[in-house]
Design a protein around this motif. Structure first.
Motif, short mmCIF file in Angstrom:
data_model
loop_
_atom_site.label_atom_id
_atom_site.label_comp_id
_atom_site.label_asym_id
_atom_site.label_seq_id
_atom_site.Cartn_x
_atom_site.Cartn_y
_atom_site.Cartn_z
N PHE A 267 0.73 -1.02 -0.20
CA PHE A 267 -0.60 -0.20 0.33
C PHE A 267 0.47 1.56 0.17
O PHE A 267 2.16 1.28 0.87
N GLY A 268 0.73 2.06 -1.13
CA GLY A 268 1.39 3.63 -0.84
C GLY A 268 0.34 4.05 0.04
O GLY A 268 -0.93 4.52 -0.64
N THR A 269 1.00 4.99 0.64
CA THR A 269 -0.24 6.08 1.59
C THR A 269 0.28 7.09 1.17
O THR A 269 1.89 7.68 1.37
N ASP A 270 0.06 8.04 2.55
CA ASP A 270 0.30 9.68 2.89
C ASP A 270 1.40 9.71 3.34
O ASP A 270 2.41 11.04 3.64
N ALA A 271 2.05 8.59 4.41
CA ALA A 271 2.64 8.27 5.07
C ALA A 271 3.74 7.28 5.20
O ALA A 271 4.29 7.03 5.52
N GLY A 272 3.57 6.99 3.68
CA GLY A 272 4.92 5.83 2.87
C GLY A 272 4.46 5.12 2.49
O GLY A 272 3.10 4.71 2.08
N LEU A 273 5.15 3.76 2.72
CA LEU A 273 4.84 2.40 2.08
C LEU A 273 4.06 1.83 3.42
O LEU A 273 4.71 1.39 4.62
N CYS A 274 4.02 0.71 3.13
CA CYS A 274 2.88 -0.32 3.77
C CYS A 274 2.51 -1.68 3.48
O CYS A 274 2.36 -1.84 2.10
N ARG A 275 3.40 -3.00 3.88
CA ARG A 275 3.20 -4.35 3.63
C ARG A 275 2.30 -5.28 4.29
O ARG A 275 3.01 -5.22 4.98
N TYR A 276 1.25 -5.24 3.90
CA TYR A 276 0.20 -6.29 4.30
C TYR A 276 0.54 -8.06 4.02
O TYR A 276 0.96 -8.74 2.39
N ASP A 277 1.52 -9.32 4.84
CA ASP A 277 1.50 -10.25 4.54
C ASP A 277 0.39 -11.62 4.50
O ASP A 277 1.04 -12.45 4.54
N GLY A 278 -0.92 -11.12 4.41
CA GLY A 278 -1.58 -12.01 5.24
C GLY A 278 -2.33 -11.45 6.62
O GLY A 278 -3.39 -12.13 6.72
N LYS A 279 -1.82 -11.13 7.14
CA LYS A 279 -1.90 -11.41 8.38
C LYS A 279 -1.50 -10.08 9.50
O LYS A 279 -2.34 -9.83 10.06
N THR A 280 -0.33 -9.75 8.55
CA THR A 280 -0.05 -8.21 9.91
C THR A 280 0.59 -7.27 8.52
O THR A 280 0.65 -8.18 7.66
N PHE A 281 0.87 -5.79 9.24
CA PHE A 281 0.71 -5.03 8.71
C PHE A 281 2.07 -4.24 8.41
O PHE A 281 2.11 -4.59 10.19
N ALA A 282 2.73 -3.96 7.44
CA ALA A 282 4.72 -3.08 8.20
C ALA A 282 4.77 -2.55 7.44
O ALA A 282 4.57 -2.63 6.13
N PRO A 283 5.10 -1.22 8.07
CA PRO A 283 5.69 -0.24 7.16
C PRO A 283 6.77 -0.48 6.97
O PRO A 283 7.55 -1.09 7.47
#
Length: 172
Positions: A110-126
């Motif tokens: 996910f590209g957001t207004d606060a940078g980048l975030c990755r979802y592995d199917g369980k958790t989100f990680a900046p």
């Protein structure tokens, strides 16, 4: 491979078809991610944070789920039966999402207004964005060399597997 024009058309059709629909069933709300259960696939009214909150991007993942990034309400995932809303409370780094991509391994970016975030199917990680100040490169989670937030507007994975990010500070 999904055609971006079809994805955009799908998002626009869903967004514009919501006007004037009559609710026939109240959504069921649970703790944690918000899940709205509906009888037939219809868009449900979201909790609008302000009058400018809207769907900004969309993606159909390999499992067939539809993802919608919003400007103010985080991300909605539609599995064909119900919507699940993910926000900062669930680990997303911002509730304003400009772009979404599923990479070759199945992670959702996910590209957001606060940078980048990755979802592995369980958790989100900046994910830190490497910022180049002209002489050195260094990782700063969601910030530019001046300390302000790096907005990630677009995400693309090329044929070799490299993921590219279009940001307010350049391309990475």
């Amino acid at each position: 491979m999904h055609n971006p024009a079809w994805s955009l058309l799908l998002v626009l059709m869903i967004y514009t078809s919501c006007s004037g629909q009559v609710k026939t069933q109240q959504p069921k709300i649970t703790s944690g991610p918000i899940i709205a259960t509906i009888g037939h696939p219809k868009m449900v009214k979201t909790r609008v944070t302000d009058k400018y909150a809207n769907v900004h991007c969309g993606l159909q993942d390999k499992a067939g789920n539809l993802w919608f990034g919003t400007t103010g309400e985080g991300v909605y995932r539609f599995d064909g039966k119900s919507f699940t809303n993910f926000t900062e409370k669930d680990g997303l780094n911002s509730n304003t999402v400009y772009s979404v991509l599923e990479d070759k391994t199945g992670s959702i970016w996910f590209g957001t207004d606060a940078g980048l975030c990755r979802y592995d199917g369980k958790t989100f990680a900046p994910v830190p964005v490497t910022v180049n100040n002209g002489s050195n490169s260094y990782p700063l989670p969601g910030t530019t060399s001046t300390g302000s937030q790096t907005e990630v507007w677009t995400i693309l994975q090329d044929n070799t597997g490299i993921i590219w990010f279009g940001t307010s500070d350049g391309v990475y």
